[in-house]
Structure formats: structure tokens, C-alpha cells
Enzyme design. Sequence first.
Site, PDB file in Angstrom:
ATOM      1  N   GLU A 286      33.714  15.796  68.804  1.00  0.00           N
ATOM      2  CA  GLU A 286      34.412  14.820  69.095  1.00  0.00           C
ATOM      3  C   GLU A 286      35.026  15.070  70.412  1.00  0.00           C
ATOM      4  OE1 GLU A 286      37.770  11.529  67.339  1.00  0.00           O
ATOM      5  OE2 GLU A 286      37.923  13.742  66.903  1.00  0.00           O
ATOM      6  N   LYS A 349      32.234   5.397  65.334  1.00  0.00           N
ATOM      7  CA  LYS A 349      33.377   5.457  64.377  1.00  0.00           C
ATOM      8  C   LYS A 349      33.523   4.128  63.784  1.00  0.00           C
ATOM      9  CE  LYS A 349      37.788   7.975  63.513  1.00  0.00           C
ATOM     10  NZ  LYS A 349      38.903   8.774  64.175  1.00  0.00           N
ATOM     11  N   CYS A 399      36.278  12.627  62.691  1.00  0.00           N
ATOM     12  CA  CYS A 399      37.361  13.233  62.781  1.00  0.00           C
ATOM     13  C   CYS A 399      38.051  12.994  61.069  1.00  0.00           C
ATOM     14  CB  CYS A 399      38.366  12.846  63.862  1.00  0.00           C
ATOM     15  SG  CYS A 399      40.047  13.819  63.846  1.00  0.00           S
TER      16      CYS A 399
END
Length: 538
Positions: A286, A349, A399
Site C-alpha cells: 500500500e 479499498k 491495511c
Amino acid sequence: MTLDSAAPPSAPVSVVAPGPVRLPVGLLLSVLAGLSLLVSFPPYGLWWLGPVGVALLAVAAHRRRLRGAAGLGMITGLVFFLPLLAWTNLNTGWLPWVLLSVAQAAFLALLGAASAWVSPLLDRWPAVWPLVCGLLWTAQEALRDRQPFGGFPWGRLAFGQADGPLLRLAVWGGAPLVTFAVAAAGGALAGLWWCRGRGVRRIAAGAGFAAAAVLIVVGPAAVPVAEAGPQRATVALVQGNVPRLGLDFNAQRRAVLDNHVRGTRELARQVAAGRVPRPDLVVWPENSSDIDPLRNADAGQQIGAAAQEIGVPILVGAVLRGDRPGEIRNAGILWRPGTGPAIDQLYVKRHPVPFAEFMPLRPVARLVSDKVDLVKNMVAGQKPGVVRTGPVTLGDVICFEVAYDEIVRDTVTGGAQVLAVQTNNATFDVAEARQQLAMVRLRAVEHGRQALMVSTVGVSGFVDTAGGVHQATGFNTAAVVVGEMRLGGPATLATRLGRWPELAAAVAGLALLALAAPGRLRRRRGIDIDDSVATEER
């Protein structure tokens, strides 16, 4: 309960019920509960203290008034969450850290009150201590994982069990079942406390609770984990590192991109020299390109050159600008050698972090931190992160998304052969990175898929379907690791059941609260006692 022998036969019976532990003891137990829960998590890893923490809070709250029990739960929560989430204080100031910790601790305050509420049930049927604790903790986490603003599952009991035998239960029921087992073992220990004393019945009950605690904790070591499929692929992880840790790593975004390009080109030279095997896929973390490579020709050219030199696709973690000013997307995009970005293999995301990647209540938040306007409006994606690279189909999550059950499961039911977690830990510390890796380990066991985690600064590495970590990198260093991964495998029971076990536990927990209501009402009418001794009015 004792009988008043001096009372006439027709007189009502006096009831003497033991009360809660004394308040100073309760305060001490609640503090020790928080500390026990804390050190069961990475970086400490004393997983066996998870059930102990549950037991200490249960003992402290039992038979206590609701407000007192909620206060003790709040103390446990603060002792647990303030140090567990201390990495949020590194770059944003102390107030956001404290507010987040207090918000999470409030759920343990609610749990403490619920534990006190069901005391009549536990006094009447002591054998249900493990069941009650397991259901209440699972229901509490089901709520905390979803509310407010989409929830924050950090600190689930299950995530502290990566090194213990209870981790294997994830293959049957995911994180909720592991949490239930940790809490049930704690409930058995709490029952052991309350049945202590002399007498054959008490000794027998104590032996039963001790045996139950041992069986719950040790028994899962015999649970078989899933076997990954026979097909294999070689995957390279590039951890490029950042010029310096902290929020200003974004100001060095070109240097961060260059680091990952340089690491990939060095890998290509190693492959050409025959020192490492040629990978089938390269994965960047990321934020490896916070310069939008779809709009910035130079960034796109650098990534393309790296892909061409290594000769295989690269999954790039990129920040993409939106169509509106201030809007961005946090994405994983597949970059093929020769043809460039594969727009049809782009994952955005789905669960941006509130107050970190998008800002609810921005005018109010400005009163809390002067860093608020560094946070742009991150637009959430709508599709699961199933990325088909050719050699391997990835289940990509970004994440903190690894903490959310359904986001990970959706990739597996969508066809993922390997779980991939792209993350950026440059604004945190090694404790946060290891806590996140523990979640990856649970997901690998839960879904029977080998997994990888790749970070800008560490920790990166591979995880097998038993939760074992391989080729883990250090923190705040550049590294490239190449590993062979087994692809796919049969669907586990946890994958097939999805959210149903957690939903069932939450409903059962609510049912327990309802069943305990008559006992609470009897206490209010004077049949039972308040916090020490109850006597029926004559």
C-alpha cells in the site's frame, strides 16, 4: 444461603447471598484484567493470559451493581486499549489516541454491565459460566466490529491467539469462534474462583471448571487445519522502505516510489544472475506509489520499466485521484510488462478508516487535532479484491481491512487462491505491524489459504495455512523476499458458514440478558441483595 433457626416456622425465610468481591479487590482485578489482555497480544505474545484477563473481569463484575460493573469494565478497557493503540499517538497527537481508546473501552464497560446483569443466572446454574462468558464476549465484539462508523475490530480476543492452539479453531468458525473459546476458558476460570471453598461439591465443581479450562485451551491443538492446493506459484514481496517514518512520508512520495522501483530492478538483476528464482508475480505494498500512475506519466513509466525488467506482473499499491477535487482512492492495481495497467484488475479499498482516510464530522474533528485537513476524502470501493494476475488469483485487502471478517471472506468466495494484504506501517511502529501480521495468520487458518503481507517498512512475509510465518522481514528497512506459495484449496467450514456463527452467538447473548431479567427484578423487589447481603422483608 442460610436459614434463620430462630424464626418461627411460619415466618419467611431469610436469605443470605454472598455479594461481589470487595471494591478494592474489584478495582485490582479490573486493572489486572486489562494488563493480562494487553500482554496476550503482540509484541508480547503471552496468548495464554487472554483467558485470564476475561476471568478477572468476570470475577470483578459478578453480583455487582450495573454502574459499578460498567466502571470496572471501563477500567479494564482503558488499561487494555490505551497501550495497545499507543501507535496511533506517534504522529497525530495524544487526543485522538485517547478518544479512540476511550471509545473502545466503552464496549468493555457495556460488557461489564452485561456480566453483572446475568449474575442471577450464573448463581442459579454455575455450570454455564463458560457458555455465558463466551456468548457475551462474542456479542460485544460483534457490536464493536461494526459501530460506530463501520467499527474498529482491533483488539479482538481472537487476534491475540496467533501463537496458541486456539488459533486452529478459526478453520471451523473464524475469529468469532476463537474469541468465544478464549472467553469460555476465562469463564471456566471465573467459575473456579466462585466455587472455591471446602466441601465435596465445591471441590468437585472446582475440578470440573479447571478441567474445562484446560480442555478448551489445549484441545484445539488436535483440530486439523486445511491443506492448500497442489499448484504452486513463486511470489516476490518488495518492501522499499521510506526516507523517514511519520506522516510526512507522503511528502517523500517520489522517493518511496523510487525505492520500490529500485528494489524490483535489483530483484531482476538477481534473477538474471541465477541467484534467486524468477517470480510469477511481484507485490508492492500500500502507498508504494502515492503519485497516481494512471495520471502521472513519469510514475507510470517508472513502474512500467520495473515490470518490463522483471518480466512479470506487479501488484502496485497506489493512491488514485478521484474525479472530484479532494477525492482519492486507495487501490491495488495490476501492472503488466509491456501492456501496463490492467484496469479490469484494479481493487479499490472497500473500508476506508474513519478519521484517518476520510473525515466524518470534519468541523468537530478540527477541534481535536490540527492534522485533520491532511485527511482527504477517500472514496470506498464496491467490489471484493479478487485480482486475477494470470499465474495466481489474489484475494487483495488493504491495511486494516484484514481485521474485517466479511471483506476477507468475500475474496475467497470470489475465487482467491492466495490472500494478499498490502499495508503501509510507516506512520506506526513495529508493535502495530506485528498485531496486523497476527490477523493475517488467523485469516490464513480461517480460509485455508496461504497468505502474504507486504509493507512499505515492515513487517512483510508469507503465512501458511497453519498460521506459521515464513521469511519475515525486519522493521524500517528495505527488503525483498521471494517465496513459493501453494494455491487454493478446499473451502473451510468457516468460509462456508460466514457470519452465521457470530450472528447466532450475538442472538444467544441477547437471549441470556432477557433470561436474566426476572432475577434482576427479584433483586429490586428485595428478594435478593444488592451488593453484599440480601434479606427478605419479614
